[in-house]
Design a protein around this motif. Structure first.
Motif, PDB file in Angstrom:
ATOM      1  N   SER A  98      -4.390  10.410 -11.346  1.00 16.04           N
ATOM      2  CA  SER A  98      -4.414   8.990 -11.706  1.00 16.04           C
ATOM      3  C   SER A  98      -3.253   8.214 -11.075  1.00 16.04           C
ATOM      4  O   SER A  98      -3.379   7.015 -10.829  1.00 16.04           O
ATOM      5  CB  SER A  98      -4.399   8.830 -13.221  1.00 16.04           C
ATOM      6  OG  SER A  98      -3.217   9.380 -13.770  1.00 16.04           O
ATOM      7  N   ALA A  99      -2.131   8.882 -10.803  1.00 15.94           N
ATOM      8  CA  ALA A  99      -1.006   8.194 -10.162  1.00 15.94           C
ATOM      9  C   ALA A  99      -1.407   7.678  -8.789  1.00 15.94           C
ATOM     10  O   ALA A  99      -1.057   6.557  -8.413  1.00 15.94           O
ATOM     11  CB  ALA A  99       0.203   9.125 -10.061  1.00 15.94           C
ATOM     12  N   LEU A 100      -2.162   8.461  -8.050  1.00 16.70           N
ATOM     13  CA  LEU A 100      -2.620   8.023  -6.730  1.00 16.70           C
ATOM     14  C   LEU A 100      -3.803   7.063  -6.836  1.00 16.70           C
ATOM     15  O   LEU A 100      -3.935   6.147  -6.039  1.00 16.70           O
ATOM     16  CB  LEU A 100      -2.984   9.222  -5.859  1.00 16.70           C
ATOM     17  CG  LEU A 100      -1.819  10.149  -5.501  1.00 16.70           C
ATOM     18  CD1 LEU A 100      -2.307  11.329  -4.681  1.00 16.70           C
ATOM     19  CD2 LEU A 100      -0.733   9.411  -4.775  1.00 16.70           C
ATOM     20  N   GLU A 101      -4.657   7.287  -7.829  1.00 16.06           N
ATOM     21  CA  GLU A 101      -5.792   6.375  -8.024  1.00 16.06           C
ATOM     22  C   GLU A 101      -5.294   4.966  -8.327  1.00 16.06           C
ATOM     23  O   GLU A 101      -5.887   3.983  -7.860  1.00 16.06           O
ATOM     24  CB  GLU A 101      -6.671   6.871  -9.165  1.00 16.06           C
ATOM     25  CG  GLU A 101      -7.454   8.109  -8.832  1.00 16.06           C
ATOM     26  CD  GLU A 101      -8.159   8.738 -10.027  1.00 16.06           C
ATOM     27  OE1 GLU A 101      -9.104   9.503  -9.794  1.00 16.06           O
ATOM     28  OE2 GLU A 101      -7.768   8.488 -11.177  1.00 16.06           O
ATOM     29  N   ASN A 102      -4.208   4.853  -9.090  1.00 16.11           N
ATOM     30  CA  ASN A 102      -3.706   3.544  -9.533  1.00 16.11           C
ATOM     31  C   ASN A 102      -2.647   2.946  -8.621  1.00 16.11           C
ATOM     32  O   ASN A 102      -2.346   1.761  -8.731  1.00 16.11           O
ATOM     33  CB  ASN A 102      -3.169   3.660 -10.959  1.00 16.11           C
ATOM     34  CG  ASN A 102      -4.259   4.040 -11.933  1.00 16.11           C
ATOM     35  OD1 ASN A 102      -5.393   3.594 -11.818  1.00 16.11           O
ATOM     36  ND2 ASN A 102      -3.931   4.893 -12.884  1.00 16.11           N
ATOM     37  N   ALA A 103      -2.071   3.737  -7.734  1.00 11.09           N
ATOM     38  CA  ALA A 103      -1.032   3.219  -6.834  1.00 11.09           C
ATOM     39  C   ALA A 103      -1.684   2.506  -5.651  1.00 11.09           C
ATOM     40  O   ALA A 103      -2.798   2.848  -5.255  1.00 11.09           O
ATOM     41  CB  ALA A 103      -0.161   4.363  -6.351  1.00 11.09           C
ATOM     42  N   PRO A 104      -1.011   1.516  -5.091  1.00 10.05           N
ATOM     43  CA  PRO A 104      -1.615   0.747  -4.002  1.00 10.05           C
ATOM     44  C   PRO A 104      -1.791   1.519  -2.710  1.00 10.05           C
ATOM     45  O   PRO A 104      -2.777   1.333  -2.017  1.00 10.05           O
ATOM     46  CB  PRO A 104      -0.663  -0.432  -3.817  1.00 10.05           C
ATOM     47  CG  PRO A 104       0.627   0.036  -4.358  1.00 10.05           C
ATOM     48  CD  PRO A 104       0.302   1.006  -5.458  1.00 10.05           C
ATOM     49  N   GLY A 105      -0.858   2.379  -2.360  1.00 10.27           N
ATOM     50  CA  GLY A 105      -0.958   3.074  -1.084  1.00 10.27           C
ATOM     51  C   GLY A 105      -1.024   2.085   0.062  1.00 10.27           C
ATOM     52  O   GLY A 105      -0.624   0.933  -0.070  1.00 10.27           O
ATOM     53  N   PHE A 106      -1.545   2.521   1.185  1.00  5.63           N
ATOM     54  CA  PHE A 106      -1.774   1.622   2.308  1.00  5.63           C
ATOM     55  C   PHE A 106      -3.025   2.091   3.030  1.00  5.63           C
ATOM     56  O   PHE A 106      -3.413   3.244   2.925  1.00  5.63           O
ATOM     57  CB  PHE A 106      -0.560   1.552   3.241  1.00  5.63           C
ATOM     58  CG  PHE A 106      -0.131   2.864   3.852  1.00  5.63           C
ATOM     59  CD1 PHE A 106      -0.603   3.261   5.087  1.00  5.63           C
ATOM     60  CD2 PHE A 106       0.785   3.685   3.206  1.00  5.63           C
ATOM     61  CE1 PHE A 106      -0.198   4.456   5.663  1.00  5.63           C
ATOM     62  CE2 PHE A 106       1.200   4.876   3.771  1.00  5.63           C
ATOM     63  CZ  PHE A 106       0.713   5.271   5.005  1.00  5.63           C
ATOM     64  N   ASP A 107      -3.698   1.176   3.732  1.00  9.52           N
ATOM     65  CA  ASP A 107      -4.900   1.592   4.453  1.00  9.52           C
ATOM     66  C   ASP A 107      -4.544   1.909   5.909  1.00  9.52           C
ATOM     67  O   ASP A 107      -3.466   1.586   6.383  1.00  9.52           O
ATOM     68  CB  ASP A 107      -6.033   0.571   4.327  1.00  9.52           C
ATOM     69  CG  ASP A 107      -5.735  -0.744   5.013  1.00  9.52           C
ATOM     70  OD1 ASP A 107      -5.275  -0.727   6.171  1.00  9.52           O
ATOM     71  OD2 ASP A 107      -5.981  -1.794   4.403  1.00  9.52           O
ATOM     72  N   LYS A 108      -5.473   2.526   6.582  1.00 10.44           N
ATOM     73  CA  LYS A 108      -5.242   3.019   7.933  1.00 10.44           C
ATOM     74  C   LYS A 108      -4.869   1.910   8.913  1.00 10.44           C
ATOM     75  O   LYS A 108      -4.171   2.144   9.888  1.00 10.44           O
ATOM     76  CB  LYS A 108      -6.503   3.737   8.400  1.00 10.44           C
ATOM     77  CG  LYS A 108      -6.327   4.648   9.557  1.00 10.44           C
ATOM     78  CD  LYS A 108      -7.612   5.420   9.814  1.00 10.44           C
ATOM     79  CE  LYS A 108      -7.429   6.452  10.880  1.00 10.44           C
ATOM     80  NZ  LYS A 108      -8.610   7.270  11.077  1.00 10.44           N
ATOM     81  N   SER A 109      -5.309   0.706   8.652  1.00  9.79           N
ATOM     82  CA  SER A 109      -5.037  -0.420   9.554  1.00  9.79           C
ATOM     83  C   SER A 109      -3.736  -1.143   9.238  1.00  9.79           C
ATOM     84  O   SER A 109      -3.326  -2.016   9.990  1.00  9.79           O
ATOM     85  CB  SER A 109      -6.186  -1.424   9.474  1.00  9.79           C
ATOM     86  OG  SER A 109      -7.387  -0.806   9.832  1.00  9.79           O
ATOM     87  N   HIS A 110      -3.115  -0.825   8.113  1.00  9.39           N
ATOM     88  CA  HIS A 110      -1.917  -1.554   7.687  1.00  9.39           C
ATOM     89  C   HIS A 110      -0.835  -0.585   7.227  1.00  9.39           C
ATOM     90  O   HIS A 110      -0.508  -0.524   6.053  1.00  9.39           O
ATOM     91  CB  HIS A 110      -2.264  -2.532   6.565  1.00  9.39           C
ATOM     92  CG  HIS A 110      -3.243  -3.566   6.982  1.00  9.39           C
ATOM     93  ND1 HIS A 110      -4.603  -3.426   6.796  1.00  9.39           N
ATOM     94  CD2 HIS A 110      -3.073  -4.755   7.613  1.00  9.39           C
ATOM     95  CE1 HIS A 110      -5.211  -4.488   7.283  1.00  9.39           C
ATOM     96  NE2 HIS A 110      -4.316  -5.299   7.789  1.00  9.39           N
ATOM     97  N   TRP A 111      -0.287   0.170   8.169  1.00 10.15           N
ATOM     98  CA  TRP A 111       0.769   1.120   7.847  1.00 10.15           C
ATOM     99  C   TRP A 111       2.043   0.370   7.481  1.00 10.15           C
ATOM    100  O   TRP A 111       2.300  -0.706   8.010  1.00 10.15           O
ATOM    101  CB  TRP A 111       1.050   2.009   9.056  1.00 10.15           C
ATOM    102  CG  TRP A 111       0.060   3.100   9.215  1.00 10.15           C
ATOM    103  CD1 TRP A 111      -1.290   2.972   9.323  1.00 10.15           C
ATOM    104  CD2 TRP A 111       0.337   4.487   9.258  1.00 10.15           C
ATOM    105  NE1 TRP A 111      -1.871   4.205   9.452  1.00 10.15           N
ATOM    106  CE2 TRP A 111      -0.901   5.153   9.420  1.00 10.15           C
ATOM    107  CE3 TRP A 111       1.500   5.236   9.198  1.00 10.15           C
ATOM    108  CZ2 TRP A 111      -0.991   6.533   9.511  1.00 10.15           C
ATOM    109  CZ3 TRP A 111       1.404   6.610   9.292  1.00 10.15           C
ATOM    110  CH2 TRP A 111       0.166   7.245   9.440  1.00 10.15           C
ATOM    111  N   PRO A 112       2.834   0.945   6.585  1.00 10.19           N
ATOM    112  CA  PRO A 112       4.122   0.318   6.281  1.00 10.19           C
ATOM    113  C   PRO A 112       5.021   0.398   7.506  1.00 10.19           C
ATOM    114  O   PRO A 112       4.795   1.225   8.396  1.00 10.19           O
ATOM    115  CB  PRO A 112       4.681   1.173   5.137  1.00 10.19           C
ATOM    116  CG  PRO A 112       4.008   2.491   5.287  1.00 10.19           C
ATOM    117  CD  PRO A 112       2.645   2.205   5.876  1.00 10.19           C
TER     118      PRO A 112
END
Length: 132
Positions: A100-114
């Motif tokens: 659930s920590a990863l399900e609820n965290a924003p992360g980033f998508d493949k096109s928008h790396w930090p």
């Protein structure tokens, strides 16, 4: 000394039956693609990349791809090096976080790396891992 030179030239480790036991070194190629599970043995994703600090030669973080293989909403997470542990027997990595920590965290998508030169993460005593 002769044995060490021979090992370096041949790649054969003369020490015991299990030359890399306990596990001490892995190639980046062997890590990329490895599965990541949590302590409840839930699948969390795969290691997609390894970010290396070229100033001091340390691993800064692993890039984990989270989401099912059918999912169009895959997310990527930058997980600090010291937060993943190797499970050598099962040949995977462990991340001590609930799914659930990863399900609820924003992360980033493949096109928008930090930004690769500015990476922020925090981990508190309540086991709330965050990325922002």
């Amino acid at each position: 000394m002769k044995e060490i030179l021979e090992e370096n030239m041949t790649g054969v480790n003369a020490e015991g039956n299990y030359p890399n036991t306990p596990l001490r070194v892995l190639t980046a190629k062997s890590i990329i693609g490895d599965k990541v599970h949590n302590m409840n043995d839930e699948y969390l994703g795969d290691i997609k990349d390894i970010m290396i600090n070229i100033i001091d030669g340390t691993i800064e973080y692993y890039v984990i791809e989270f989401g099912s293989w059918l999912s169009l909403n895959k997310k990527y997470f930058a997980i600090p090096f010291d937060m993943l542990k190797v499970d050598a027997e099962r040949q995977l990595f462990l991340f001590d976080q609930p799914k659930s920590a990863l399900e609820n965290a924003p992360g980033f998508d493949k096109s928008h790396w930090p930004e690769t030169n500015i990476h922020y993460y925090d981990y508190d005593s309540n086991a709330n891992w965050t990325f922002w």
